[in-house]
Design a protein around this motif. Structure first.
Motif, PDB file in Angstrom:
ATOM      1  N   ASP A   1       0.865  -1.163   0.000  1.00 32.38           N
ATOM      2  CA  ASP A   1       0.000   0.000   0.000  1.00 32.38           C
ATOM      3  C   ASP A   1       0.914   1.230   0.000  1.00 32.38           C
ATOM      4  OD1 ASP A   1      -2.521   0.932  -0.086  1.00 32.38           O
ATOM      5  OD2 ASP A   1      -2.910   0.795   2.070  1.00 32.38           O
TER       6      ASP A   1
ATOM      7  N   GLU B   1       1.597   5.604  -0.950  1.00 36.81           N
ATOM      8  CA  GLU B   1       1.063   6.930  -1.244  1.00 36.81           C
ATOM      9  C   GLU B   1       1.314   7.202  -2.728  1.00 36.81           C
ATOM     10  OE1 GLU B   1       1.433  11.100   0.946  1.00 36.81           O
ATOM     11  OE2 GLU B   1       3.066   9.749   1.445  1.00 36.81           O
TER      12      GLU B   1
ATOM     13  N   ARG C   1       2.285   9.752  -4.166  1.00 34.21           N
ATOM     14  CA  ARG C   1       3.475  10.580  -4.433  1.00 34.21           C
ATOM     15  C   ARG C   1       4.798   9.854  -4.176  1.00 34.21           C
ATOM     16  NH1 ARG C   1       4.179  15.100   0.292  1.00 34.21           N
ATOM     17  NH2 ARG C   1       3.634  13.820   2.084  1.00 34.21           N
ATOM     18  N   LEU C   2       4.730   8.613  -3.735  1.00 37.03           N
ATOM     19  CA  LEU C   2       5.981   7.873  -3.480  1.00 37.03           C
ATOM     20  C   LEU C   2       6.684   7.592  -4.812  1.00 37.03           C
ATOM     21  CD1 LEU C   2       7.704   6.393  -1.254  1.00 37.03           C
ATOM     22  CD2 LEU C   2       6.528   4.310  -1.991  1.00 37.03           C
TER      23      LEU C   2
ATOM     24  N   TYR D   1      10.381   3.694  -3.332  1.00 34.95           N
ATOM     25  CA  TYR D   1       9.684   2.418  -3.110  1.00 34.95           C
ATOM     26  C   TYR D   1      10.698   1.267  -3.138  1.00 34.95           C
ATOM     27  CZ  TYR D   1       6.779  -1.665  -4.069  1.00 34.95           C
ATOM     28  OH  TYR D   1       6.205  -2.911  -4.021  1.00 34.95           O
TER      29      TYR D   1
ATOM     30  N   THR E   1       1.126  16.054  -1.891  1.00 34.03           N
ATOM     31  CA  THR E   1       0.210  14.916  -2.028  1.00 34.03           C
ATOM     32  C   THR E   1      -0.792  15.168  -3.152  1.00 34.03           C
ATOM     33  OG1 THR E   1      -1.198  15.875  -0.360  1.00 34.03           O
ATOM     34  CG2 THR E   1       0.331  14.178   0.377  1.00 34.03           C
TER      35      THR E   1
ATOM     36  N   ASP F   1      -4.172  12.930  -5.529  1.00 39.24           N
ATOM     37  CA  ASP F   1      -4.913  11.703  -5.815  1.00 39.24           C
ATOM     38  C   ASP F   1      -4.449  11.190  -7.173  1.00 39.24           C
ATOM     39  OD1 ASP F   1      -6.453  11.795  -3.506  1.00 39.24           O
ATOM     40  OD2 ASP F   1      -7.855  13.204  -4.427  1.00 39.24           O
TER      41      ASP F   1
END
Lengths: 154, 284
Positions: free
Chosen positions: A15, A17, A19-20, A25, B5, B7
């Motif tokens: 799981d 984000e 923006r990662l 990662y 951030t 979506d």
């Protein structure tokens, strides 16, 4: 967001984000620290990995974009304790000094040879334009790619 | 270098993507320009719609005298397409000079065109080719000539809610000769200046000259004065020099830490002479 990727033949589901970045990662979630973070501005190529058979800079891609992809990092090249011909050639030809750029250089070199098993020196240099070596060891790196081409062709 | 951030949605159809874009979401294709901007926080979109993996935007086909390229084709695909190499080699030659192999593996022609970086390579070629650019929104579709698309630095004819969906270029007849010549900024590969030339010769006379220039001015443009200087001549070395000397006529040259305005104008004339010479040698 849930992503599933196949890295060096092993399946990972995490799981993350949105923006990662893919490089974060790989290094921080999966624990593969072979791909390096150099410039972070997609110029140096130290973070180069293979995504579905194509060399890409993993600092300029989000992990979510790689959902469902097959990834190969430098850790995935050696098979059964035997170095990949490009790794072997970098070793034999002294294609590295400090070693920081090496994982990216080897992944980019592999892409050159995958697409063109017999590149000219000019084609090798063109294929490595996206990778910088701060030790400026380019001559030996080019020699290593030539040697790898010879070894694979032999 | 962590973006704000956002979506993220990866729709499976173009219609779904266009619906989200109509509501204000930002399209993400290869990300070769957008992601660096997001990392530097020059761009902070709240919602990204990934159109980079839509098969609907990934095709190169021959369609009754023109070639149609889906906007999602990567630079590598444009560079290596046998169809383009045979029938519109200028576009393949230009794609091969973009950035580096990792960038060409990810970056898309539609993304580059929509981003309209004043130093991007494709605009010069698309102007010389008199290409058409297809723009699609959730409920609209229109076609704009390349000459009316690049309006200013990072500014195009795209309206909110629209994306570049297709590029249309002509099938070159066998007699045409083309070439793209650039002086690249060594670290980024961006063009300090790039010139695309497309020429046709008949009975020893240049009957058509199209010259697209990138990197020199706030946006890519066609060098009309240089084109006129070349047309009707046999294309001797003196004719080429005369045309090249007019390549920057009427434009205000960019200046930045990589190159002054004077140096860019000089490079433009040199690149123009090289592009014209190479294109002329390729005419039948």
């Amino acid at each position: 967001m849930k992503i599933t990727v196949n890295i060096n033949g092993k399946r990972y589901s995490n799981d993350v984000e949105p923006r990662l970045l893919l490089i974060h990662y790989l290094r921080e979630v999966v624990g593969l620290t072979g791909p390096h973070i150099g410039c972070e501005t997609s110029l140096c190529g130290a973070c180069t990995i293979e995504l579905n058979g194509k060399a890409v800079k993993s600092c300029t891609m989000f992990a979510v974009q790689a959902d469902g992809a097959n990834i190969t990092t430098i850790e995935g090249l050696a098979a059964n304790g035997k170095l990949h011909p490009v790794q072997e050639a970098f070793w034999n030809e002294h294609g590295l000094q400090c070693g920081f750029c090496t994982p990216g250089m080897i992944m980019a070199s592999k892409q050159i040879l995958d697409r063109n098993p017999n590149p000219t020196e000019e084609e090798i240099r063109h294929g490595l334009e996206g990778n910088l070596c701060r030790c400026t060891g380019y001559q030996h790196i080019v020699n290593a790619v030539k040697a790898a081409a010879k070894a694979v062709g032999a | 270098m962590i973006p704000q951030t956002f979506d993220y949605t990866a729709p499976s159809t173009l219609d779904q993507a266009l619906g989200l874009i109509a509501q204000g979401a930002k399209p993400l294709a290869g990300g070769m320009s957008l992601i660096p901007m997001m990392k530097l926080r020059l761009a902070s979109p709240e919602h990204l719609v990934d159109i980079g993996r839509l098969p609907e935007l990934r095709y190169i086909r021959d369609d009754a005298g023109v070639l149609r390229l889906g906007a999602g084709c990567t630079h590598y695909e444009v560079e290596t397409s046998p169809l383009l190499r045979g029938k519109c080699p200028l576009l393949s030659e230009t794609a091969a000079r973009i950035g580096d192999v990792q960038v060409r593996n990810m970056g898309t022609i539609g993304g580059s065109v929509a981003h309209a970086d004043p130093a991007a390579d494709y605009p010069a070629a698309l102007l010389a080719l008199e290409a058409q650019i297809v723009l699609r929104g959730a409920k609209s579709q229109r076609t704009v000539a390349a000459s009316g698309f690049f309006l200013d630095t990072f500014a195009t004819a795209l309206e909110p809610g629209e994306i570049v969906s297709e590029i249309i270029v002509p099938v070159e007849d066998a007699g045409a000769g083309t070439s793209y010549q650039k002086m690249a900024q060594p670290a980024s590969g961006f063009a300090l200046v790039g010139v695309a030339a497309r020429l046709r010769r008949s009975g020893g006379t240049i009957v058509l000259a199209r010259l697209g220039v990138t990197g020199l001015a706030p946006h890519a443009y066609r060098a009309a004065s240089a084109e006129k200087a070349l047309e009707g001549t046999p294309g001797t070395a003196a004719d080429i020099q005369m045309a090249a000397s007019r390549i920057a006529e009427g434009v205000e040259a960019n200046a930045d830490l990589h190159a002054s305005a004077d140096y860019r104008r000089h490079l433009a004339a040199v690149s123009a002479a090289r592009a014209i010479t190479a294109a002329l040698a390729r005419t039948a």
